[in-house]
Design a protein around this motif. Sequence first.
Motif, PDB file in Angstrom:
ATOM      1  N   GLY A 492     105.184  74.256  38.157  1.00 35.72           N
ATOM      2  CA  GLY A 492     105.868  74.128  36.885  1.00 35.72           C
ATOM      3  C   GLY A 492     104.933  73.846  35.730  1.00 35.72           C
ATOM      4  O   GLY A 492     103.708  73.719  35.892  1.00 35.72           O
ATOM      5  N   GLN A 493     105.550  73.766  34.562  1.00 32.58           N
ATOM      6  CA  GLN A 493     104.841  73.420  33.337  1.00 32.58           C
ATOM      7  C   GLN A 493     105.407  72.115  32.801  1.00 32.58           C
ATOM      8  O   GLN A 493     106.572  72.053  32.409  1.00 32.58           O
ATOM      9  CB  GLN A 493     105.004  74.509  32.279  1.00 32.58           C
ATOM     10  CG  GLN A 493     104.388  74.148  30.915  1.00 32.58           C
ATOM     11  CD  GLN A 493     104.966  74.979  29.798  1.00 32.58           C
ATOM     12  OE1 GLN A 493     104.870  76.192  29.815  1.00 32.58           O
ATOM     13  NE2 GLN A 493     105.596  74.306  28.826  1.00 32.58           N
ATOM     14  N   LEU A 516     100.873  72.293  40.193  1.00 26.26           N
ATOM     15  CA  LEU A 516     101.002  72.937  41.503  1.00 26.26           C
ATOM     16  C   LEU A 516     100.884  71.863  42.579  1.00 26.26           C
ATOM     17  O   LEU A 516      99.941  71.071  42.578  1.00 26.26           O
ATOM     18  CB  LEU A 516      99.916  74.000  41.697  1.00 26.26           C
ATOM     19  CG  LEU A 516      99.918  74.709  43.065  1.00 26.26           C
ATOM     20  CD1 LEU A 516     101.217  75.477  43.282  1.00 26.26           C
ATOM     21  CD2 LEU A 516      98.717  75.651  43.176  1.00 26.26           C
ATOM     22  N   GLU A 517     101.831  71.873  43.488  1.00 26.22           N
ATOM     23  CA  GLU A 517     101.882  70.839  44.524  1.00 26.22           C
ATOM     24  C   GLU A 517     102.293  71.453  45.858  1.00 26.22           C
ATOM     25  O   GLU A 517     103.244  72.234  45.925  1.00 26.22           O
ATOM     26  CB  GLU A 517     102.882  69.759  44.104  1.00 26.22           C
ATOM     27  CG  GLU A 517     103.033  68.614  45.082  1.00 26.22           C
ATOM     28  CD  GLU A 517     103.997  67.547  44.562  1.00 26.22           C
ATOM     29  OE1 GLU A 517     104.319  66.608  45.317  1.00 26.22           O
ATOM     30  OE2 GLU A 517     104.433  67.658  43.388  1.00 26.22           O
ATOM     31  N   PHE A 538      96.268  72.060  36.360  1.00 31.26           N
ATOM     32  CA  PHE A 538      95.420  72.961  35.585  1.00 31.26           C
ATOM     33  C   PHE A 538      95.563  72.623  34.097  1.00 31.26           C
ATOM     34  O   PHE A 538      96.666  72.429  33.599  1.00 31.26           O
ATOM     35  CB  PHE A 538      95.823  74.413  35.827  1.00 31.26           C
ATOM     36  CG  PHE A 538      95.757  74.842  37.272  1.00 31.26           C
ATOM     37  CD1 PHE A 538      94.560  75.291  37.819  1.00 31.26           C
ATOM     38  CD2 PHE A 538      96.880  74.799  38.080  1.00 31.26           C
ATOM     39  CE1 PHE A 538      94.493  75.686  39.142  1.00 31.26           C
ATOM     40  CE2 PHE A 538      96.823  75.199  39.403  1.00 31.26           C
ATOM     41  CZ  PHE A 538      95.621  75.641  39.943  1.00 31.26           C
ATOM     42  N   ASN A 539      94.454  72.554  33.393  1.00 32.21           N
ATOM     43  CA  ASN A 539      94.442  72.233  31.962  1.00 32.21           C
ATOM     44  C   ASN A 539      95.208  70.933  31.670  1.00 32.21           C
ATOM     45  O   ASN A 539      96.200  70.933  30.918  1.00 32.21           O
ATOM     46  CB  ASN A 539      95.036  73.367  31.125  1.00 32.21           C
ATOM     47  CG  ASN A 539      94.378  74.697  31.387  1.00 32.21           C
ATOM     48  OD1 ASN A 539      93.159  74.777  31.519  1.00 32.21           O
ATOM     49  ND2 ASN A 539      95.186  75.750  31.457  1.00 32.21           N
ATOM     50  N   ASP A 547      88.925  69.773  32.603  1.00 27.95           N
ATOM     51  CA  ASP A 547      88.719  70.326  33.943  1.00 27.95           C
ATOM     52  C   ASP A 547      89.975  70.171  34.787  1.00 27.95           C
ATOM     53  O   ASP A 547      90.790  69.261  34.576  1.00 27.95           O
ATOM     54  CB  ASP A 547      87.561  69.605  34.640  1.00 27.95           C
ATOM     55  CG  ASP A 547      86.239  69.803  33.917  1.00 27.95           C
ATOM     56  OD1 ASP A 547      86.021  70.906  33.379  1.00 27.95           O
ATOM     57  OD2 ASP A 547      85.441  68.844  33.891  1.00 27.95           O
ATOM     58  N   THR A 548      90.119  71.070  35.763  1.00 30.96           N
ATOM     59  CA  THR A 548      91.219  70.955  36.719  1.00 30.96           C
ATOM     60  C   THR A 548      91.080  69.671  37.525  1.00 30.96           C
ATOM     61  O   THR A 548      89.979  69.308  37.948  1.00 30.96           O
ATOM     62  CB  THR A 548      91.239  72.160  37.674  1.00 30.96           C
ATOM     63  OG1 THR A 548      91.388  73.359  36.903  1.00 30.96           O
ATOM     64  CG2 THR A 548      92.361  72.048  38.682  1.00 30.96           C
ATOM     65  N   GLU A 549      92.190  68.977  37.739  1.00 37.10           N
ATOM     66  CA  GLU A 549      92.174  67.717  38.477  1.00 37.10           C
ATOM     67  C   GLU A 549      93.014  67.841  39.742  1.00 37.10           C
ATOM     68  O   GLU A 549      94.016  68.577  39.782  1.00 37.10           O
ATOM     69  CB  GLU A 549      92.687  66.571  37.609  1.00 37.10           C
ATOM     70  CG  GLU A 549      91.772  66.285  36.422  1.00 37.10           C
ATOM     71  CD  GLU A 549      92.184  65.057  35.635  1.00 37.10           C
ATOM     72  OE1 GLU A 549      91.357  64.527  34.882  1.00 37.10           O
ATOM     73  OE2 GLU A 549      93.365  64.642  35.768  1.00 37.10           O
TER      74      GLU A 549
END
Length: 560
Positions: A492-493, A516-517, A538-539, A547-549
Motif C-alpha cells: 500500500g501507500q 510492502l510486507e 520504499f521512499n 534510502d529503503t528501510e
Amino acid sequence: MTKQFWNLIKISPVVVAATFFAANSALAAEVNEQVTNVAQLETQDSNNIGQVTSVSQFSDVQPTDWAFQALQSLVERYGCIAGYPNSTYRGNRALTRYEFAAGLNACLDRVNELIATATADLVSKQDLATLQRLQEEYSAELATLRGRVDGLEARTSELEANQFSTTTKLVGEAIFNISDAFGGDRAVPAGNPNTKLNSNTTFSDRVRLNLYSSFTGKDRLQIRLQAGNILSNTGAGTTGTGTNMTRLGYDVGAPNDNSVIIDKINYAFNFSDALRIKVDVSNGELYENVEVFNPDFRSSGTGALSRYGRFSPIYRQGQNGAGLTVTFNPNEAISVTGAYLAQSSSVTNAGVTTNFGANNPNNNNGLFNGDSTIFGQLSFKPNKAFNIGLTYARTYLAGNSTNNLFQSTGSAFANNPFTSTNASNTRIESDNYGVEATFQLSSKLALSGWGGYTTASTLTGAARDAEIWYYGATLALRDFGKEGNVLGIIFGQPPQVTGGNVKTGSTLDSGTSYHLEGLYKYKVSDNIQVTPGLLVIFNPENNNNNDTEYVGTLRTTFTF
C-alpha cells in the motif's frame, strides 16, 4: 453387540426404537445439565429436548421409514418419545451401548409411571417381558453410567467452588518479539539524509489481561490490564529509522517499562436484538468497535506485523478516546454504525504530563470541547464472498498538543501538514472518507483492501488546507502448509499530502512511499502462534532522497 441383543430386536422393534430415541435424550439431557452448570454463560439449545404427542411433529420422519409404526406407537401409546427444538428426531444418529442403556432406563421409568397411574392396560405382557430382559442385559452399562454421572457431579461442584467468578472470564495474551530495523541512512521528512540508521536487534514483550464480565448474558464489561516494553522503532534524536512508517502494530507507547496499567474500560449491551451500544470510558478505539474489513490481519497480536498493515488509517480517528458507539443491524446484510469519541492526548512539559482527554475539565478539553471525532459507517455484507464498507469521520483537533491527523500512522508531514503554522496550538478540522472491502474468493483465499481521502484545514492562525490520499491491499492464503496457518502479503501507500496550501515556502511531498510486507502466521497449537515477517518501506516519509528501510520481525503470541 451380542447375539442375544439382536434376538431382542426381533422380538420388539417398538422397544428398540424407544431406546434409540431415549438415548438421544436422557443421556444428553442429564450430562448437558451438568456442563451448563460449569459454563453458565453458554447455552446449548441444540441439545434441549421436548415431549411430542404425535409422530407427525417430526419433520425428518416419513410414513415410508422402516421405524415409522414403532415411533407412532411409542408416541401415541406410551408417550415415550421426545424431540429436538427444531422438530427433528435424528433417527440416523450413532448410538453407543451406554446411550442405549440410558434410553432403556428412561422407557422403563415411563412404563412404570403408566402402571402406577392405572393405565397398565396400555402395556402388553410381551413388552414388559422384553423390557425386563433388556434391563438385565444392560444392567452393567446402567451402573457404569450412574458412576460417571456421580463423578461429573462431584467435579462440577469442585469447579463451582473454585471458579474465578460466576460472571467474569479472564482472557490473556502475551507477545514475545524479536525485531531489527536496518537499511542505509536514517529517514528525514525532507532534504537529504546524513545519519546512518542505527541497526540493533531487540527482544521485548507485551502482555494483556482482559476481564470480561456479563451480568445479563447479552452485555459485556471489559477491563484490560497491559504491561510491555516494545518500543517504537522510529527512535528519537539520531537513533532508529526516523519514520513512523516502520512502526510495529503492537508497540506499547508509554509506559514501556513493563509497568502494569489499566488501559481500557468499556461496557457494551444490547438495547434490542438489532441495536448494540458500547460506552468507552478509557482508551476507546474505533477499530475495535466496528468492522474494518481486514479479518486476517486486523489484530495487533495475531494479525499484521506493521501498524499500517492492520487496517485503513481512517479507523485511527478518535483513538484513545471516550464516548459512545451505536451499531444497528436490521438484518445480516446491512449494518450501520455511528460513534462519538472524545480523543485523549497528552503533552509533557518540564517532566509533567498533562492529559487533554474527556476527563480533563480545563478549558478546551473535556467530553465536547477537546479533540473529538464524529464517525459513521455503512456496511454491506450480501454474502461471505463480498463485503464492503463506506466510512466517514469528522475530526476536530483542539491544538492542545502536537496535532496528529492519523495518530502517527504514515509520514510526519501527512500527520501534521501545518507544522510552520504554530503546531502546538493551531486548531484543525478534517473530513475523512474511506471505502473498504473484502473478497473471499474461496475458503483458502481472501483479498482485502482500502482507500482513503482526507481534507484538513486550520481554524486558527494562517488559513491553510491540505489534501491527503492513501490506499492498501492484503492477500491471505489460508491453511498454507498446514491447517490454521496463513501466508500474507500486504502492499500500500501510506498517507501522502498531494495538494493544498499547506504552509509558507513549503512544497508538497517530494516522493511517494510504498509499504510492502510479507508474513507467515504459523499455528503451533490453538494457543501459540509464531509469525516471522519482513517489512519494507520504499521512499520513507514520502521523500525520494531517503534510502529503503527494512524491519525483520519474529513474533510469538500466546493466548490463554
